[in-house]
Design a protein around this motif. Structure first.
Motif, PDB file in Angstrom:
ATOM      1  N   VAL A   1       0.969  -1.195   0.049  1.00 22.55           N
ATOM      2  CA  VAL A   1       0.154  -0.136  -0.056  1.00 22.55           C
ATOM      3  C   VAL A   1       0.988   1.072  -0.024  1.00 22.55           C
TER       4      VAL A   1
ATOM      5  N   GLY B   1      -8.733  12.106   5.354  1.00 25.14           N
ATOM      6  CA  GLY B   1      -7.713  11.302   4.792  1.00 25.14           C
ATOM      7  C   GLY B   1      -6.344  11.806   5.489  1.00 25.14           C
TER       8      GLY B   1
ATOM      9  N   ARG C   1       1.496   5.472   0.091  1.00 24.03           N
ATOM     10  CA  ARG C   1       1.222   6.491   0.584  1.00 24.03           C
ATOM     11  C   ARG C   1       0.354   7.150  -0.528  1.00 24.03           C
TER      12      ARG C   1
ATOM     13  N   THR D   1      -6.522   8.251  -3.621  1.00 18.28           N
ATOM     14  CA  THR D   1      -7.922   7.978  -3.502  1.00 18.28           C
ATOM     15  C   THR D   1      -8.854   9.028  -2.823  1.00 18.28           C
ATOM     16  N   TYR D   2      -8.269   9.529  -1.887  1.00 16.10           N
ATOM     17  CA  TYR D   2      -8.816  10.489  -1.129  1.00 16.10           C
ATOM     18  C   TYR D   2      -9.193  11.908  -1.986  1.00 16.10           C
TER      19      TYR D   2
ATOM     20  N   VAL E   1      -3.227   6.571  -1.504  1.00 14.40           N
ATOM     21  CA  VAL E   1      -4.083   6.635  -0.606  1.00 14.40           C
ATOM     22  C   VAL E   1      -4.359   8.147  -0.661  1.00 14.40           C
TER      23      VAL E   1
ATOM     24  N   VAL F   1      -9.287   2.581   0.822  1.00 14.63           N
ATOM     25  CA  VAL F   1      -8.676   3.049   1.784  1.00 14.63           C
ATOM     26  C   VAL F   1      -8.139   2.248   2.875  1.00 14.63           C
TER      27      VAL F   1
END
Length: 237
Positions: free
Chosen positions: A74, A207, A76, A82-83, A79, A158
């Motif tokens: 995963v 987030g 950073r 994604t947010y 993410v 997430v």
């Protein structure tokens, strides 16, 4: 078991496997054995396979021919991206809701907000459930199923899921208690721009809290190295 029951079982198994990945019970690159997971979770192999395929779609797991399933790293940056998309979708849902909300809709949102603010701070599961209910109601008011689909798709990507366990993120409880009232006020006033801005900032801020916490846990599976280009174009989804 009906179709709904099968889907619920698949979702529960996927959530359990995702929790193992989050807890680092299984490490990035580690194989995921169907039989072993089925025994651990007390289910047959079929829902485990279906859950792993679902997690593959969401980027938690990779599926390699003749080698099975492995835990994905995963990153950073992924993410953060994604947010960005999630916040954008939720902002548009709130903006749409500001054009459609009735007095009854606003009353229902305020009731949920009051329940959130009055909930026992120690009951994190109740707080996250109420939070999910409030944002779902905004999407119902908006009546924009494609936007809702994008928001739901982002939510699956997430590292923590609502409403199961997001309450453990430091600072989230205060955000949950304080940031919905201004958003509801903007929806009630029909202020499209303000509703869009507040909803997007709300999700982007959430987030940031999550990523700061994961930073402190040294969670990330690999550095944000450049990815190999996939080609000149993008396949239609």
């Amino acid at each position: 078991m009906g179709r709904t029951g099968k889907e619920q079982l698949r979702g529960n198994v996927a959530s359990a496997i995702r929790d193992q990945i989050m807890a680092r019970t299984v490490q990035p690159g580690e194989p995921l054995r169907l039989g072993q997971l089925a025994e651990q979770l007390g289910v047959s192999v079929t829902p485990v396979r279906e859950a792993l395929l679902l997690l593959t779609q969401d980027g938690w797991v990779t599926h390699e021919p003749n080698r099975g399933f492995r835990v994905s790293a995963v990153r950073r940056k992924d993410v953060e991206d994604t947010y960005l998309m999630w916040g954008t979708a939720e902002g548009e849902l709130a903006a749409r809701a500001a054009t459609r909300a009735t007095a009854r809709d606003v009353d229902e949102l305020r009731k949920l907000d009051a329940q959130i603010r009055g909930a026992d701070p120690a009951d994190g599961h109740l707080a996250t459930s109420l939070n999910s209910a409030l944002h779902h109601y905004v999407s119902v008011i908006a009546d924009a199923p494609k936007l809702e689909w994008f928001a739901e798709a982002a939510s699956r990507l997430v590292p923590l899921q609502f409403p199961e366990n997001f309450h453990v993120v430091p600072g989230w409880s205060e955000v949950n208690r304080t940031q919905h009232t201004p958003l509801i006020d903007a929806i009630a006033a029909g202020d499209v721009d303000q509703a869009r801005l507040l909803a997007k900032e709300h999700f982007m801020g959430t987030g940031d809290l999550l990523m700061q916490w994961l930073d402190s846990l040294d969670f990330w599976g690999e550095p944000d190295a450049p990815q190999t280009p996939r080609g000149p174009g993008r396949l239609a989804g």
